[in-house]
Structure formats: C-alpha cells, structure tokens
Design a protein around this motif. Sequence first.
Motif, PDB file in Angstrom:
ATOM      1  N   LEU A 364      18.195  28.861   5.773  1.00 34.70           N
ATOM      2  CA  LEU A 364      18.647  27.610   5.163  1.00 34.70           C
ATOM      3  C   LEU A 364      20.081  27.280   5.554  1.00 34.70           C
ATOM      4  N   PRO A 365      20.459  26.011   5.521  1.00 34.92           N
ATOM      5  CA  PRO A 365      21.848  25.648   5.810  1.00 34.92           C
ATOM      6  C   PRO A 365      22.813  26.372   4.878  1.00 34.92           C
ATOM      7  N   ALA A 366      23.950  26.768   5.422  1.00 37.47           N
ATOM      8  CA  ALA A 366      24.911  27.543   4.636  1.00 37.47           C
ATOM      9  C   ALA A 366      25.412  26.775   3.417  1.00 37.47           C
ATOM     10  N   ASP A 367      25.426  25.433   3.501  1.00 39.88           N
ATOM     11  CA  ASP A 367      25.961  24.636   2.394  1.00 39.88           C
ATOM     12  C   ASP A 367      24.874  24.151   1.435  1.00 39.88           C
ATOM     13  N   SER A 368      23.709  24.790   1.459  1.00 39.61           N
ATOM     14  CA  SER A 368      22.638  24.418   0.527  1.00 39.61           C
ATOM     15  C   SER A 368      23.093  24.589  -0.920  1.00 39.61           C
ATOM     16  N   ILE A 369      22.534  23.746  -1.788  1.00 35.50           N
ATOM     17  CA  ILE A 369      22.699  23.947  -3.233  1.00 35.50           C
ATOM     18  C   ILE A 369      21.569  24.849  -3.698  1.00 35.50           C
ATOM     19  N   ALA A 370      21.907  25.910  -4.412  1.00 32.10           N
ATOM     20  CA  ALA A 370      20.907  26.863  -4.874  1.00 32.10           C
ATOM     21  C   ALA A 370      20.936  26.957  -6.389  1.00 32.10           C
ATOM     22  N   GLY A 384      23.708  38.431  -3.664  1.00 30.47           N
ATOM     23  CA  GLY A 384      23.419  38.231  -2.251  1.00 30.47           C
ATOM     24  C   GLY A 384      23.565  36.822  -1.729  1.00 30.47           C
ATOM     25  N   TRP A 385      23.438  35.805  -2.592  1.00 26.21           N
ATOM     26  CA  TRP A 385      23.588  34.427  -2.110  1.00 26.21           C
ATOM     27  C   TRP A 385      25.067  34.103  -1.970  1.00 26.21           C
ATOM     28  N   ARG A 386      25.423  33.331  -0.936  1.00 26.49           N
ATOM     29  CA  ARG A 386      26.832  33.045  -0.651  1.00 26.49           C
ATOM     30  C   ARG A 386      27.057  31.539  -0.587  1.00 26.49           C
ATOM     31  N   PRO A 387      27.270  30.897  -1.739  1.00 25.05           N
ATOM     32  CA  PRO A 387      27.457  29.432  -1.741  1.00 25.05           C
ATOM     33  C   PRO A 387      28.730  29.037  -1.015  1.00 25.05           C
ATOM     34  N   GLN A 388      28.672  27.883  -0.380  1.00 26.31           N
ATOM     35  CA  GLN A 388      29.818  27.360   0.367  1.00 26.31           C
ATOM     36  C   GLN A 388      30.464  26.248  -0.445  1.00 26.31           C
ATOM     37  N   GLY A 389      31.346  26.612  -1.347  1.00 26.57           N
ATOM     38  CA  GLY A 389      32.048  25.622  -2.153  1.00 26.57           C
ATOM     39  C   GLY A 389      31.630  25.664  -3.613  1.00 26.57           C
ATOM     40  N   THR A 390      32.455  25.042  -4.445  1.00 25.62           N
ATOM     41  CA  THR A 390      32.196  25.023  -5.884  1.00 25.62           C
ATOM     42  C   THR A 390      31.048  24.078  -6.224  1.00 25.62           C
ATOM     43  N   ARG A 391      30.434  24.338  -7.368  1.00 25.35           N
ATOM     44  CA  ARG A 391      29.371  23.500  -7.927  1.00 25.35           C
ATOM     45  C   ARG A 391      28.166  23.401  -6.988  1.00 25.35           C
ATOM     46  N   ARG A 392      27.922  24.453  -6.222  1.00 23.41           N
ATOM     47  CA  ARG A 392      26.751  24.483  -5.335  1.00 23.41           C
ATOM     48  C   ARG A 392      25.855  25.677  -5.649  1.00 23.41           C
ATOM     49  N   PHE A 393      26.140  26.351  -6.754  1.00 21.11           N
ATOM     50  CA  PHE A 393      25.325  27.477  -7.185  1.00 21.11           C
ATOM     51  C   PHE A 393      25.103  27.333  -8.682  1.00 21.11           C
ATOM     52  N   LEU A 394      23.860  27.091  -9.074  1.00 20.18           N
ATOM     53  CA  LEU A 394      23.537  26.784 -10.465  1.00 20.18           C
ATOM     54  C   LEU A 394      22.854  27.993 -11.089  1.00 20.18           C
ATOM     55  N   MET A 395      23.539  28.588 -12.038  1.00 22.00           N
ATOM     56  CA  MET A 395      23.030  29.780 -12.713  1.00 22.00           C
ATOM     57  C   MET A 395      23.365  29.697 -14.191  1.00 22.00           C
ATOM     58  N   THR A 396      22.450  30.132 -15.036  1.00 22.10           N
ATOM     59  CA  THR A 396      22.776  30.333 -16.436  1.00 22.10           C
ATOM     60  C   THR A 396      23.006  31.818 -16.649  1.00 22.10           C
ATOM     61  N   ASN A 397      24.222  32.166 -17.087  1.00 20.42           N
ATOM     62  CA  ASN A 397      24.512  33.571 -17.354  1.00 20.42           C
ATOM     63  C   ASN A 397      25.161  33.739 -18.715  1.00 20.42           C
ATOM     64  N   GLY A 398      25.192  32.639 -19.492  1.00 18.44           N
ATOM     65  CA  GLY A 398      25.686  32.731 -20.855  1.00 18.44           C
ATOM     66  C   GLY A 398      24.524  33.026 -21.785  1.00 18.44           C
ATOM     67  N   LEU A 399      23.702  31.995 -22.059  1.00 12.23           N
ATOM     68  CA  LEU A 399      22.478  32.222 -22.825  1.00 12.23           C
ATOM     69  C   LEU A 399      21.405  32.865 -21.949  1.00 12.23           C
ATOM     70  N   SER A 400      21.437  32.580 -20.653  1.00 11.60           N
ATOM     71  CA  SER A 400      20.466  33.146 -19.698  1.00 11.60           C
ATOM     72  C   SER A 400      19.032  32.829 -20.117  1.00 11.60           C
ATOM     73  N   SER A 401      18.720  31.561 -20.172  1.00 10.31           N
ATOM     74  CA  SER A 401      17.404  31.119 -20.615  1.00 10.31           C
ATOM     75  C   SER A 401      16.440  31.018 -19.437  1.00 10.31           C
ATOM     76  N   MET A 402      15.314  31.731 -19.522  1.00 14.42           N
ATOM     77  CA  MET A 402      14.290  31.602 -18.484  1.00 14.42           C
ATOM     78  C   MET A 402      13.788  30.162 -18.418  1.00 14.42           C
ATOM     79  N   GLY A 403      13.382  29.762 -17.215  1.00 16.20           N
ATOM     80  CA  GLY A 403      12.917  28.401 -17.002  1.00 16.20           C
ATOM     81  C   GLY A 403      14.013  27.446 -16.582  1.00 16.20           C
ATOM     82  N   PHE A 404      15.223  27.956 -16.344  1.00 13.44           N
ATOM     83  CA  PHE A 404      16.362  27.103 -16.010  1.00 13.44           C
ATOM     84  C   PHE A 404      16.293  26.556 -14.590  1.00 13.44           C
TER      85      PHE A 404
END
Length: 529
Positions: A364-370, A384-404
């Motif tokens: 995939l392109p290095a600047d993909s949003i994941a 292992g994923w290496r996002p290129q820039g801010t706001r390009r990696f979407l993760m929930t790690n506070g509540l960590s709700s499945m289905g996000f």
Amino acid sequence: MNLSETCARYLKAAGIGTVFGYPGDPSVGFLEACRTEGIEFVLARREGTAGLMAEAAGMLTGRPGVCLSTLGPGSTNLVNAVANAWLDRVPMLALSGQIDTARAPIFTHQVVDQRAIFVPVSKWAADLAPNTVGTVLRKAHRTAVAPRPGPVHLTMHADHVTAEAEDDRIQLPPTETAGQVLIHSGTLPEARIAAARRPLILFGISAMQSEAGPEIVALAERIGAAIVAGPMAKGTVDEAHPRFAGTLDMACQGLMWDVMRSADLVICAGFDAVELIKPWSVSAPVIHIDQLPNTDQIYAAETEIVGSIGPMLAALADAVPAAPGWPERALADHRAALQTAFDAGRVGGVLNPSDVIRVARDVLPADSIASTDVGSHKLLVGQGWRPQGTRRFLMTNGLSSMGFSLPAAIAAKHLMPDETVICFTGDGGLAMVQSELRLAASLKLGLKVLVFVDNSLNRIELKQMARQVPSTGTVIEETALAPLAESMGCHAIMAEDETALADALAADPGDVPLVIGARIDPAQYAAQF
C-alpha cells in the motif's frame, strides 16, 4: 430561525459538513434543517456505529465529529461511542432526541434520563432549548475542543426541535489557546536535562493534536534522546528517524518497557496515561509537558510544564546544551531486536499475523490512512504500521471498543475520498458491525477492509490458555466472508498466502469496498503475548 435551523447553521459555520446518525421522530425537524443548510446526513446502520464514525471524523479533522440518535434505545445505543470518544480524547457533539417537555417528567415509554446517562462519559451534558440554543451550542463547541478534547451530549426535546429560537445568534468561540503558562515544581528542567545521559521523550495524543512532531525531533536531536510513541499518536514523528525507538504497550511490549526503564530521564510530551495498558514501571525522574497539569498521577512527575506543547519543547531545546545522549548505535540495535521480536513465533508454510502487516506495508502507499480494530491484531498493527504524518492512523486505545475500525475507515474514506484507506479488523470485530459494509457500498467508498480470519476471540483465548483452562465462549463460527461481502454490494477476495494477499491489496477496489479475508494461523499470537 427555529431551534433546528440554528443548530444546522451553527454546525455549518463551524466547518462541519456531515452528521452521522440514525434518526427518529424527534429529529425530523433537525434533518430538514440540515438538508436546507447543505449539511450531509449519513445514515449508519445503528447509532453506535454512527458515533464511531463521528469519532473518526474528529480524529481526522480536529473539529468535533457530530452524531445523532433518537430517544430511548437510540440514545442508550449511542453511549458506547460517546464513551469511546471520552477516553480517546476526541472532540464530539452527540445529539439525541427526547420526548416533549410536558411528558418527560412523567411518561415512561422509551424515556430514560439522558443527562444522567451521558454525564459520566462526556465533558458536559445539556439540553438544547429555544431560549438558550445559541449559547449552549457555543459552550458545547468550546468544551468539546478544549484540552483534553472530548464529547458533549445535547438533548433536543420534541416540542423544541422546530420551536422558534429566542437565542439564535451564531457566534463561534476561539478554539485554540494562545500563549504559554508555566508551572515549575521541583528541579528546574534545564538542569535535569543537562545531567541526563540516556534521556527519553515519550509523546502522546496531545502532542499529536498539537502537531508538535518537529519540536519533539529537535529536542531529541539536541539532547540525544530516544523517542517513543504512544500508540494513538503514531505518525507525529517519522518512525524512520534514527532516534525513534518504537511504540509503547503494543506488540513487543517487554522490549519497549526495557528501553523505558533504561532511561535516566523521561520527558512526557503530551503523553496521556489513558494510552497505557501496563502499569507505569519506570523509576527515572519524569518531566511532564502538556496543556494540562499531571492530575492523573499514573506517573509521578518531579517537574510539570503546562502550556503550549510545541513552544515549550522548543524553549527547552534552546535552553539546554547539546549532548550526545543515547548512542545511536544502541538505538539501532534496539530497533533490530524489536523487528526480530515482532516476527517471533512465525510458523512456516502459513500466513502469520505479522506477515499480513508486513505485506500491507509493502504494497500500500506509504501515506495511506489506516484504521485498526481491537484484538490481538491491534497490538501488532500498533507496533508494525508506520503512518506518514499525523491524523492518518485511527485507533481506539482509551475505551478500546471492538467494532471501531470499519466505521472509522468509512468516515475516513467519505471525508477524504482521494486517499487510500485500509481498515484492519478481526473477524470478531467485523461481526459486530458488518452491516455497515452496505453503507460503505452505497456511498461508493473504494476502501480496503483487511480481515484477520482466525475464527476466535484470540485475546480472551490466550488468557484462557495461560490459565490452562479450555477455550470457552471464544469461538467465532466460520462465516463465508466473500458471499457476505458480495451480498452487501462489496467485492471480496480470500487470501491464504502472502502472494495472494499482496495481489489482493494491490487490486483496485473501484467505487465499492474490497473485503480481503486473510486466513491466518493464530499460533504467532501465543509467542507474542
């Protein structure tokens, strides 16, 4: 204007062009106001996923994501997404309909006390009323984006939705705080930094939201610091930088905590302890730099500097002498060990979880949003994923709700249609939200949905294995993923090996989602965790 028209015009003035939701009787007037103001309404398949889409919109833009539910079961279904935004520190405006004010105190059908429900999981909960709507919207907006960002819940009663607004002034508040406020306690930071031989900068959500990456790098290069990312802040610093040492509390966490404990000074730059999964186990002194004081006390900071994160880091870099700090050779050796640990437990002749991430990263392109879901795969993606820039990696790690992950990817592709968007999810997480594939197809979103197929709730199964008890209640019955996706108007490919996976990821999905089932052997997870 009536109350709904005031709301719609306020949202438009605030730069918010999309509302995600599931409507009901009390929201008909609001929907019409959105339509006439040119605000798009995206009909999710349930209120909870609409809220997760709004959360992702807030992650991507920094502006409040907006979601809508009806009363009763609609609002209670929305609670999980609001709580997710609360612990992920994401600005959100969540609106729910409610029965008319005359019946609200006495009627019972579909009536719950929405303020009581949402107060524990939001920064503020209030009613929108004709005589206060403009002021309440302004306060809600400012509250949602103020440090720490988070959700605000607003209730619209049925008899207020189209009532004439007495307070209809549209006045946006300032949404950024200028200037600096310093709070020093204990040892002056300049002296402590100058004395350090193995300093480490741990950055997190607030540093990402403040775009403080250049200042983090400049300070690290000045004092020879190792750089460690909180998982939700990935992309703030280029992970190819020679001083980048990895992501905390994801895969290979033993090695990451070893490097943390090897530091003789930790500078927490916008790091939010909500991102920690393991207890803090570092004895080195800590300097806390953030927009808020260290009120959590998950770690004890001997010095606190409260203010604008980037300028504070820049001021420190100017104030301290240059030093070699942590040898780059030692950090290079650490990164090599981290890569070896990331691949630990690979089984020959099958598709391993780490293989899936590596192939996706290569194709995939290095600047993909994941986006990534919750489960064993999240810990590997988080490292292992290496996002290129801010706001390009979407993760929930506070509540960590499945289905996000799927709702987040839908929001990302809808708001940024020209970007490549990859959704990492497990078969358990997808099962919770798979109906949203139909929405993605109807919106003509050519995103890629990569499913780790192991027919298990692996995180729980591993804990059962550790206690030497049988796997109980953790099996996800096999779903024919391709027919399921095709029934939702999507394309689908099953991949059994790396070559098939690479070909699938390279394929052009066109204008509907491409669902890729990666059939993995989960044995590697046992070695990893």
